[in-house]
Design a protein around this motif. Sequence first.
Motif, PDB file in Angstrom:
ATOM      1  N   LEU A 155      38.487  36.909  48.350  1.00  0.00           N
ATOM      2  CA  LEU A 155      38.414  35.662  49.109  1.00  0.00           C
ATOM      3  C   LEU A 155      39.395  34.622  48.571  1.00  0.00           C
ATOM      4  CD1 LEU A 155      34.529  35.309  49.508  1.00  0.00           C
ATOM      5  CD2 LEU A 155      36.165  36.344  51.095  1.00  0.00           C
ATOM      6  N   LEU A 156      39.719  34.726  47.278  1.00  0.00           N
ATOM      7  CA  LEU A 156      40.628  33.764  46.652  1.00  0.00           C
ATOM      8  C   LEU A 156      42.078  34.247  46.635  1.00  0.00           C
ATOM      9  CD1 LEU A 156      38.434  32.611  43.618  1.00  0.00           C
ATOM     10  CD2 LEU A 156      38.798  31.437  45.786  1.00  0.00           C
ATOM     11  N   GLY A 157      42.347  35.393  47.257  1.00  0.00           N
ATOM     12  CA  GLY A 157      43.715  35.894  47.310  1.00  0.00           C
ATOM     13  C   GLY A 157      43.987  36.875  46.196  1.00  0.00           C
ATOM     14  N   LYS A 158      43.316  37.991  46.235  1.00  0.00           N
ATOM     15  CA  LYS A 158      43.375  39.001  45.170  1.00  0.00           C
ATOM     16  C   LYS A 158      44.810  39.313  44.748  1.00  0.00           C
ATOM     17  CE  LYS A 158      42.225  43.890  44.527  1.00  0.00           C
ATOM     18  NZ  LYS A 158      41.611  45.070  45.196  1.00  0.00           N
ATOM     19  N   ALA A 159      45.068  39.222  43.437  1.00  0.00           N
ATOM     20  CA  ALA A 159      46.400  39.501  42.900  1.00  0.00           C
ATOM     21  C   ALA A 159      46.458  40.803  42.124  1.00  0.00           C
ATOM     22  CB  ALA A 159      46.837  38.353  41.980  1.00  0.00           C
ATOM     23  N   ARG A 160      45.313  41.301  41.662  1.00  0.00           N
ATOM     24  CA  ARG A 160      45.280  42.518  40.835  1.00  0.00           C
ATOM     25  C   ARG A 160      43.871  43.092  40.873  1.00  0.00           C
ATOM     26  NH1 ARG A 160      47.912  40.922  36.337  1.00  0.00           N
ATOM     27  NH2 ARG A 160      48.509  38.953  37.314  1.00  0.00           N
ATOM     28  N   ASN A 161      43.734  44.334  40.450  1.00  0.00           N
ATOM     29  CA  ASN A 161      42.405  44.949  40.454  1.00  0.00           C
ATOM     30  C   ASN A 161      41.888  45.278  39.057  1.00  0.00           C
ATOM     31  OD1 ASN A 161      43.939  47.139  39.726  1.00  0.00           O
ATOM     32  ND2 ASN A 161      43.148  48.513  41.307  1.00  0.00           N
ATOM     33  N   ARG A 162      42.612  44.805  38.027  1.00  0.00           N
ATOM     34  CA  ARG A 162      42.133  45.028  36.670  1.00  0.00           C
ATOM     35  C   ARG A 162      42.761  44.005  35.729  1.00  0.00           C
ATOM     36  NH1 ARG A 162      45.402  50.462  34.508  1.00  0.00           N
ATOM     37  NH2 ARG A 162      47.480  49.507  34.515  1.00  0.00           N
ATOM     38  N   LEU A 163      42.118  43.808  34.588  1.00  0.00           N
ATOM     39  CA  LEU A 163      42.599  42.897  33.555  1.00  0.00           C
ATOM     40  C   LEU A 163      42.534  43.604  32.208  1.00  0.00           C
ATOM     41  CD1 LEU A 163      40.534  39.783  34.692  1.00  0.00           C
ATOM     42  CD2 LEU A 163      43.018  39.981  34.896  1.00  0.00           C
TER      43      LEU A 163
ATOM     44  N   ILE B 247      35.969  37.440  35.637  1.00  0.00           N
ATOM     45  CA  ILE B 247      36.750  38.600  36.073  1.00  0.00           C
ATOM     46  C   ILE B 247      37.226  38.419  37.507  1.00  0.00           C
ATOM     47  CG2 ILE B 247      36.594  41.076  36.577  1.00  0.00           C
ATOM     48  CD1 ILE B 247      34.651  41.224  34.125  1.00  0.00           C
ATOM     49  N   GLN B 248      36.353  37.889  38.361  1.00  0.00           N
ATOM     50  CA  GLN B 248      36.758  37.617  39.744  1.00  0.00           C
ATOM     51  C   GLN B 248      37.892  36.595  39.787  1.00  0.00           C
ATOM     52  OE1 GLN B 248      35.546  39.104  42.557  1.00  0.00           O
ATOM     53  NE2 GLN B 248      34.105  40.386  41.411  1.00  0.00           N
ATOM     54  N   ALA B 249      37.745  35.511  39.022  1.00  0.00           N
ATOM     55  CA  ALA B 249      38.784  34.481  39.001  1.00  0.00           C
ATOM     56  C   ALA B 249      40.094  35.056  38.486  1.00  0.00           C
ATOM     57  CB  ALA B 249      38.334  33.299  38.146  1.00  0.00           C
ATOM     58  N   GLY B 250      40.036  35.797  37.374  1.00  0.00           N
ATOM     59  CA  GLY B 250      41.253  36.346  36.785  1.00  0.00           C
ATOM     60  C   GLY B 250      41.984  37.289  37.715  1.00  0.00           C
ATOM     61  N   CYS B 251      41.237  38.110  38.446  1.00  0.00           N
ATOM     62  CA  CYS B 251      41.876  39.063  39.365  1.00  0.00           C
ATOM     63  C   CYS B 251      42.459  38.376  40.598  1.00  0.00           C
ATOM     64  CB  CYS B 251      40.879  40.153  39.770  1.00  0.00           C
ATOM     65  SG  CYS B 251      40.588  41.380  38.475  1.00  0.00           S
ATOM     66  N   SER B 252      42.122  37.107  40.796  1.00  0.00           N
ATOM     67  CA  SER B 252      42.722  36.355  41.909  1.00  0.00           C
ATOM     68  C   SER B 252      43.992  35.627  41.487  1.00  0.00           C
ATOM     69  CB  SER B 252      41.720  35.336  42.464  1.00  0.00           C
ATOM     70  OG  SER B 252      41.634  34.178  41.630  1.00  0.00           O
TER      71      SER B 252
ATOM     72  N   GLY C 149      41.135  50.192  27.822  1.00  0.00           N
ATOM     73  CA  GLY C 149      41.398  48.808  27.481  1.00  0.00           C
ATOM     74  C   GLY C 149      41.465  47.851  28.656  1.00  0.00           C
ATOM     75  N   TYR C 150      41.098  48.312  29.841  1.00  0.00           N
ATOM     76  CA  TYR C 150      41.087  47.458  31.038  1.00  0.00           C
ATOM     77  C   TYR C 150      39.666  47.341  31.578  1.00  0.00           C
ATOM     78  CZ  TYR C 150      46.199  47.712  31.509  1.00  0.00           C
ATOM     79  OH  TYR C 150      47.560  47.604  31.312  1.00  0.00           O
ATOM     80  N   VAL C 151      39.370  46.188  32.164  1.00  0.00           N
ATOM     81  CA  VAL C 151      38.164  46.030  32.960  1.00  0.00           C
ATOM     82  C   VAL C 151      38.598  45.956  34.419  1.00  0.00           C
ATOM     83  CG1 VAL C 151      38.165  43.488  32.714  1.00  0.00           C
ATOM     84  CG2 VAL C 151      36.051  44.686  33.350  1.00  0.00           C
ATOM     85  N   TYR C 152      37.919  46.721  35.271  1.00  0.00           N
ATOM     86  CA  TYR C 152      38.316  46.837  36.671  1.00  0.00           C
ATOM     87  C   TYR C 152      37.452  45.954  37.563  1.00  0.00           C
ATOM     88  CZ  TYR C 152      41.470  50.671  35.616  1.00  0.00           C
ATOM     89  OH  TYR C 152      42.516  51.417  35.131  1.00  0.00           O
ATOM     90  N   LEU C 153      38.087  45.387  38.569  1.00  0.00           N
ATOM     91  CA  LEU C 153      37.379  44.560  39.535  1.00  0.00           C
ATOM     92  C   LEU C 153      36.394  45.418  40.315  1.00  0.00           C
ATOM     93  CD1 LEU C 153      37.298  41.714  40.982  1.00  0.00           C
ATOM     94  CD2 LEU C 153      38.866  42.723  42.652  1.00  0.00           C
TER      95      LEU C 153
END
Length: 400
Positions: free
Chosen positions: A136-144, A331-336, A375-379
């Motif tokens: 909803l916030l404009g997803k930029a990635r699916n993991r951090l 995590i949601q904010a970061g992936c946006s 080493g990644y957390v996935y959306l």
Amino acid sequence: MSPPITTRRAALAALLGSSTAFPAPAPRVKITNIESFTVRVPDGGKPEPLRAYRYPVTRVHTDSGITGTSFIGIDANLLNNWVKPTLIGDDLFAVDRHMRRLQMNSGESRTQGWSGVEHAMWDAIGRISGRPVAELLGKARNRLRIYRTTVFPGKQDQSDVPYERQAEFALRLKNNGYTAIKIRAWRPRPMDDVDAVGVIRSAVGPTFKIMLDRTAVRPGWVWDYPTALKVARGLERHNAYWLEEPFDGMDLQGPARLAAEVDILITGGELGRTLYEFAAFLHNRTYDVVQPDTRICGGIWAAKKISTLAASFGVPCIQHGTGAFALAGYIQAGCSMTNCEWQEMIGAGPNLPTEEWEPGLVLLKDRQAWRVENGYVYLPDKPGIGLDVDEAAIKEYRRA
């Protein structure tokens, strides 16, 4: 006098080459109640000291029948005297307007405390929309990428923690697929923390990331500039990745001066509460990386604004973190965010993030929080902030 709204819609439809009028807007979803409480999950009679058994819960109920949940608490006085009178009966989706109203009614400092409610609102919005909040916030990635911040039991300044113990845990992280650790730079003799990094580096090899957290004024005393420069130069010799908030959190010029003199990244901003403070950091080139805390700065929406502002300056925005299920909104904010690569996960060491929140999985229907690999957390692909809460478990383990 303006024409009726239906007439304007028909006129616009005709201009667009359609004989069909625009549909009427969907009815507003109203907030009907907000509550905050704690849950205590079973510990089997033998609680392990480094695992989370107590979870704050904030819930936003709506007239759609959908309830949003966050695992961030809110002060009872703020909730009952400011947030509930401001929000109940109003539009769930008007997040920005609610934030501004709270600022006007109760002041900036109170607004920052509403983040548990704001995260729960976004959870409800996502569930109603059938989408993860990041989308909803404009997803930029699916993991951090995860970096684990570990505070070992004992003295807060970690002066009683052997360097070898920190190195052993860093190696355990590496062996479990993680790629970064952050430790405190609070020891009374600052160069002792440099020596600790040297021991850690010898254990984990050249590519594993090591971050240092001075945390501004929280150690109780602030480094002078020569001390900060000496520490940063020492950390450079051990290929440390960054030094976080080496001076007072509101010092605009000290970090900028240090960043210009050294190669190690100088980061900060976790205590920043407003967009204007981050604008000052960016204008003054205070930090190489800004680090808003999605709880302290006012919530997911505020953090997203800060990241967009930072992106316009070409500066990464990597959120200051938290632990266990409170991470969901982060995590949601970061992936946006287009300029966010990492997610900090804070915990008492030495334990892995997945070990910390394992007891709380009884609160989730699928008994899974996030997919954590290499080493990644996935959306999550679930709607809202991504945690599928088990209502029966919340009821069973609820406390005051």
